[in-house]
Design a protein around this motif. Structure first.
Motif, short mmCIF file in Angstrom:
data_model
loop_
_atom_site.label_atom_id
_atom_site.label_comp_id
_atom_site.label_asym_id
_atom_site.label_seq_id
_atom_site.Cartn_x
_atom_site.Cartn_y
_atom_site.Cartn_z
N GLY A 277 0.79 -1.22 0.00
CA GLY A 277 0.00 0.00 0.00
C GLY A 277 0.83 1.28 0.00
O GLY A 277 0.63 2.17 0.82
N LYS A 278 1.73 1.39 -0.95
CA LYS A 278 2.56 2.60 -1.03
C LYS A 278 1.83 3.74 -1.73
O LYS A 278 2.08 4.91 -1.45
N THR A 279 0.93 3.38 -2.65
CA THR A 279 0.28 4.42 -3.45
C THR A 279 -0.49 5.41 -2.57
O THR A 279 -0.43 6.62 -2.79
N VAL A 280 -1.17 4.88 -1.58
CA VAL A 280 -1.97 5.77 -0.75
C VAL A 280 -1.07 6.69 0.08
O VAL A 280 -1.41 7.85 0.35
N VAL A 281 0.11 6.20 0.42
CA VAL A 281 1.07 7.04 1.14
C VAL A 281 1.50 8.20 0.24
O VAL A 281 1.61 9.35 0.68
N ALA A 282 1.71 7.87 -1.04
CA ALA A 282 2.06 8.92 -2.01
C ALA A 282 0.93 9.95 -2.09
O ALA A 282 1.18 11.16 -2.19
N ALA A 283 -0.30 9.47 -2.02
CA ALA A 283 -1.44 10.39 -2.09
C ALA A 283 -1.42 11.38 -0.92
O ALA A 283 -1.70 12.56 -1.10
N PHE A 284 -1.06 10.89 0.26
CA PHE A 284 -0.99 11.77 1.42
C PHE A 284 0.09 12.83 1.25
O PHE A 284 -0.11 14.00 1.58
N ALA A 285 1.24 12.40 0.75
CA ALA A 285 2.33 13.35 0.54
C ALA A 285 1.89 14.41 -0.47
O ALA A 285 2.08 15.62 -0.25
N ALA A 286 1.27 13.96 -1.57
CA ALA A 286 0.81 14.89 -2.60
C ALA A 286 -0.22 15.86 -2.00
O ALA A 286 -0.16 17.08 -2.24
N ALA A 287 -1.13 15.33 -1.20
CA ALA A 287 -2.17 16.17 -0.62
C ALA A 287 -1.56 17.27 0.24
O ALA A 287 -2.00 18.43 0.23
N GLN A 288 -0.51 16.91 0.98
CA GLN A 288 0.12 17.90 1.84
C GLN A 288 0.76 19.02 1.02
O GLN A 288 0.69 20.20 1.39
N ALA A 289 1.38 18.64 -0.10
CA ALA A 289 1.98 19.65 -0.98
C ALA A 289 0.90 20.54 -1.57
O ALA A 289 1.03 21.77 -1.60
N ILE A 290 -0.16 19.90 -2.03
CA ILE A 290 -1.24 20.65 -2.69
C ILE A 290 -1.94 21.59 -1.70
O ILE A 290 -2.25 22.74 -2.03
N ALA A 291 -2.11 21.12 -0.47
CA ALA A 291 -2.74 21.95 0.55
C ALA A 291 -1.93 23.22 0.79
O ALA A 291 -2.45 24.24 1.22
N ASN A 292 -0.62 23.15 0.49
CA ASN A 292 0.24 24.31 0.64
C ASN A 292 0.36 25.13 -0.64
O ASN A 292 1.29 25.92 -0.80
N GLY A 293 -0.51 24.86 -1.59
CA GLY A 293 -0.51 25.64 -2.81
C GLY A 293 0.58 25.26 -3.80
O GLY A 293 0.88 26.01 -4.72
N ARG A 294 1.17 24.08 -3.61
CA ARG A 294 2.23 23.64 -4.53
C ARG A 294 1.74 22.49 -5.41
O ARG A 294 0.76 21.82 -5.06
N GLN A 295 2.46 22.24 -6.50
CA GLN A 295 2.12 21.09 -7.34
C GLN A 295 2.92 19.87 -6.92
O GLN A 295 4.03 19.98 -6.40
N ALA A 296 2.33 18.69 -7.18
CA ALA A 296 3.07 17.45 -6.97
C ALA A 296 3.09 16.68 -8.28
O ALA A 296 2.13 16.74 -9.05
N ALA A 297 4.20 15.98 -8.55
CA ALA A 297 4.29 15.17 -9.77
C ALA A 297 4.63 13.74 -9.37
O ALA A 297 5.44 13.53 -8.47
N ILE A 298 4.00 12.78 -10.02
CA ILE A 298 4.33 11.37 -9.78
C ILE A 298 4.80 10.76 -11.08
O ILE A 298 4.12 10.83 -12.10
N MET A 299 5.97 10.15 -11.05
CA MET A 299 6.49 9.52 -12.27
C MET A 299 6.57 8.02 -12.07
O MET A 299 7.12 7.53 -11.09
N ALA A 300 5.99 7.27 -13.02
CA ALA A 300 6.00 5.81 -12.96
C ALA A 300 6.76 5.26 -14.16
O ALA A 300 6.83 5.91 -15.19
N PRO A 301 7.33 4.05 -14.05
CA PRO A 301 8.18 3.55 -15.12
C PRO A 301 7.43 3.04 -16.36
O PRO A 301 8.03 2.92 -17.41
#
Ligand code: ADP
Ligand code: MG
Length: 675
Positions: A277-301
């Motif tokens: 369940g790593k994806t949901v952890v990534a979602a939390f990190a992204a949400a925290q960045a977005i809540a601060n008015g920043r963009q988040a990018a996720i790159m997959a292979p």
């Protein structure tokens, strides 16, 4: 010649100095023919009693050498006129080569011949790693020359050498290039000698120092702090999830959250077994960045994986009014333009994509966080590129631009010693718990000869309403052959199961085609999915409970574990069948045994590392640079610890020594460690 030296990484005198022998030849002694034993390399001196060119059974030069204690034959199957003159009857010669039992007594085939009576060296003759077209004598001369020119002065504080009982650098180097007569060749070759210990220590120390410096450098960089506020987006995400987070997930989310709040860039690796369940952890990190008015990018292979992330994250975040965009190679020109624009003007808050994300045209308005999924699948170059992109995209320039925070995720856990030596500038978070209700996958090893049994197993599962993967064998030599195999397998299975819908997905399909096939499988319209290794990473279809891997003996251990991780994602009992074709090589047998014996990703990683060594394990082989030339992480783990302690001490108290040491050992290699 220079180019050949360069190929070995030899440019400056100091490079030649640390190019050390792999073994030695003892040319210091001449032995009596009467005492010589076959199976050894010997050096003899004597008189040629007779020599001739024989024509049967084939043309060859044969000479007989005697020294009064015995006689042997010398034999050349290819020879030049001057070699013939060298061994004319009556000449006194010195010969060297491996003595073996020939048809008429002992003989040496293709011996090295010089005139008798020359001086004997008083040290062992080193044999160096070399490259094509570069002969040992040339390399030896160059190294001897460098030893005269290079600075061999001490780079370690005297106190340190004393407390660890290490010989000085000059002493160790001189000894290893020219060990004195009588020295035991075995301790040298097995690298147990104190001189070798010094070299290994130096090498590991250099690595620890440069990692510590990289960390310092990073901490001196600036990042926009993205502090947590639970009331906002993050809290709403938690409330809206369809499941409860495991305590391991809660812990790592907390670790990441703290990092994100800091004013220097996070550099964290999130490791957790497949399905943890790593994806949901990534979602939390992204949400925290977005809540601060920043963009988040996720790159997959891969496209498949990027698309799956897009679905999942959009599912979670779009209802919370997050604007999610995605960027892959498969978009139409129009879609692509829209996505690029949304990234550049800041409208898109979360951007998900493949390598397309690091292409030149992509601009971000306010990139605050970069997430790399399955980071081990990206090359060193790509990881560095993403760093640079972030730097350019941080929305400000100047001497010390803001850098985005960085989170890498991997299902291939890195064992502790390895993490310590290669990723000291990486904080590590570990999910060591699977979501509840999963029962471990049962692994079966079945010989190819029992294919019928496997087919009926597939049939039973599908009748019971579950789905299955059928993974086609890896054909390393040829991609088109691999494709052909997949197509054939698909035809064979469709034929065997007329009552089933059998799908096929492979790497040569367009992204849109792949997507459609995966959709059919996800929705249950396809029951059996024939696939090449494109499904290796990340694919998540909980109803798929059976996986067949054909020719499992051709896959690597990490790859098998990843593949097996595609099942066991729902609540039903899952089975993974490893089909193999004998006879198995020893390594293949070990791999299959490991798969059979354990489901634990950490244990698998440990065995994988043992089998393949760190360079290949970390996917660094393509960089062409071996990371450690002399030390071995497993057998020298004690030295690793010493080097770590010493590094901390030297950075604090001996900055000049640090610089000198790094110049000697790490020139041009630092980049590799920072990626
Ligand atoms: P991986 O770590 O391999 O990337 P995923 O993030 O794809 O794993 O998660 C595997 C599956 O488990 C997904 O379907 C995900 O939604 C689900 N999942 C994640 N966390 C939990 C949880 N705490 N409880 C139940 N299911 C979960
Ligand atoms: Mg994943």
């Amino acid at each position: 010649m220079e180019r050949k030296f360069q190929r070995l990484g030899l440019v400056q005198p100091s490079d030649f100095v640390v190019h050390l022998p792999i073994r030695y030849e003892d040319e210091t002694r001449i032995i009596d023919i009467g005492a010589a034993r076959p199976g050894h390399t010997v050096q003899l001196e004597g008189e040629i009693l007779h020599s001739e060119v024989q024509l049967r059974p084939r043309r060859q030069l044969v000479a007989v050498l005697s020294d009064g204690t015995g006689r042997i034959s010398l034999r050349w199957l290819h020879f030049y006129p001057n070699q013939r003159r060298q061994v004319e009857t009556g000449k006194r010669v010195r010969v060297r080569g491996e003595l073996r039992q020939g048809f008429n007594g002992f003989e040496i085939v293709h011996p090295r011949v010089t005139v008798a009576g020359g001086p004997l060296p008083n040290s062992l003759t080193p044999v160096y790693p070399t490259t094509e077209g570069l002969a040992q004598p040339t390399l030896r001369r160059a190294i001897q020359e460098a030893l005269k020119q290079a600075d061999l002065s001490e780079s370690l504080p005297a106190e340190l050498c004393r407390s660890l009982s290490l010989p000085s650098f000059a002493e160790a180097i001189r000894l290893l290039h020219a060990p004195p007569v009588g020295m035991s060749v075995d301790t040298l070759v097995e690298r147990g000698h104190p001189a070798w210990r010094r070299i290994k220590f130096d090498e590991l120390l250099a690595q620890q120092l440069s990692l510590a410096l990289a960390r310092r450098l990073r901490r001196a960089q600036r990042a926009v702090p993205l502090p947590i506020s639970d009331a906002g987006l993050v809290g709403r995400l938690r409330d809206s999830l369809p499941f409860t987070l495991t305590s391991a997930q809660e812990r790592v989310i907390q670790e990441i959250s703290t990092d994100l709040g800091r004013g220097y860039p996070m550099h964290r690796l999130l490791q957790g077994d497949v399905g943890s369940g790593k994806t949901v952890v990534a979602a939390f990190a992204a949400a925290q960045a977005i809540a601060n008015g920043r963009q988040a990018a996720i790159m997959a292979p891969t496209e498949i994986l990027a698309e799956q992330h897009f679905r999942k994250l959009a599912d979670w975040l779009v209802p919370l009014n997050v604007n999610v965009a995605w960027l892959t190679g498969s978009l139409t020109t129009k879609q692509r333009r829209a996505a690029l624009e949304a990234a550049a003007n800041g409208e898109a808050q979360l951007i998900i994509g493949t390598q397309a994300l690091i292409q030149e045209k992509v601009r971000f308005a306010r990139l605050g966080l970069v997430i790399l999924d399955e980071q081990h699948r990206f090359g060193v170059g790509q990881r560095l590129e993403l760093n640079r992109k972030g730097e350019a995209a941080s929305g400000d320039s100047g001497d010390n631009p803001y850098m985005p925070h960085q989170l890498s995720m991997s299902a291939t856990p890195i064992p502790r010693t390895l993490a310590m030596t290669f990723f000291a500038d990486l904080e590590v978070s570990t999910i060591d718990e699977l979501p509840p209700g999963r029962s471990p996958v049962i692994t079966k090893l079945i010989s190819d000869a029992r294919r019928e049994e496997v087919l009926s197993l597939v049939h039973r599962e599908v009748l019971a309403g579950r789905q299955a993967y059928w993974v086609c064998p890896l054909v390393e030599e040829s991609e088109s052959l691999q494709l052909q195999t997949a197509v054939d397998t698909h035809a064979m299975l469709a034929d065997a199961f007329p009552d089933m819908v059998v799908g096929l997905v492979h790497g040569r399909m367009t992204p849109a085609e792949k997507q459609a096939i995966m959709d059919d499988f996800r929705q249950g319209r396809t029951q059996l999915l024939v696939a090449t290794t494109v499904i290796e990473v990340g694919v998540d279809v909980p109803n798929a409970c059976l996986m067949i891997i054909e020719h499992a003996e051709r896959f690597g251990l990490a790859q098998l574990h990843q593949l097996r991780g595609r099942v066991g994602r729902g609540t039903g009992q899952s089975v993974c069948v490893l089909m193999y074709q004998g006879p198995l090589s020893g390594v293949a047998r070990e791999r299959l045994r490991a798969m059979y014996e354990t489901n634990d990703g950490f244990e698998i990683a440990r065995r994988d590392l043992e089998q393949r060594g760190p360079g290949e394990f970390l996917g660094l082989r393509q960089s062409g640079q071996e990371l450690l030339r002399y030390a071995d992480l497993q057998s020298d783990s004690g030295i690793v610890e010493q080097a770590r302690e010493a590094a901390t001490d030297m950075l604090e108290h001996y900055p000049d020594h640090v610089e000198k040491h790094l110049n000697r050992w790490m020139r041009g290699r630092q980049d590799l460690l920072r990626s």
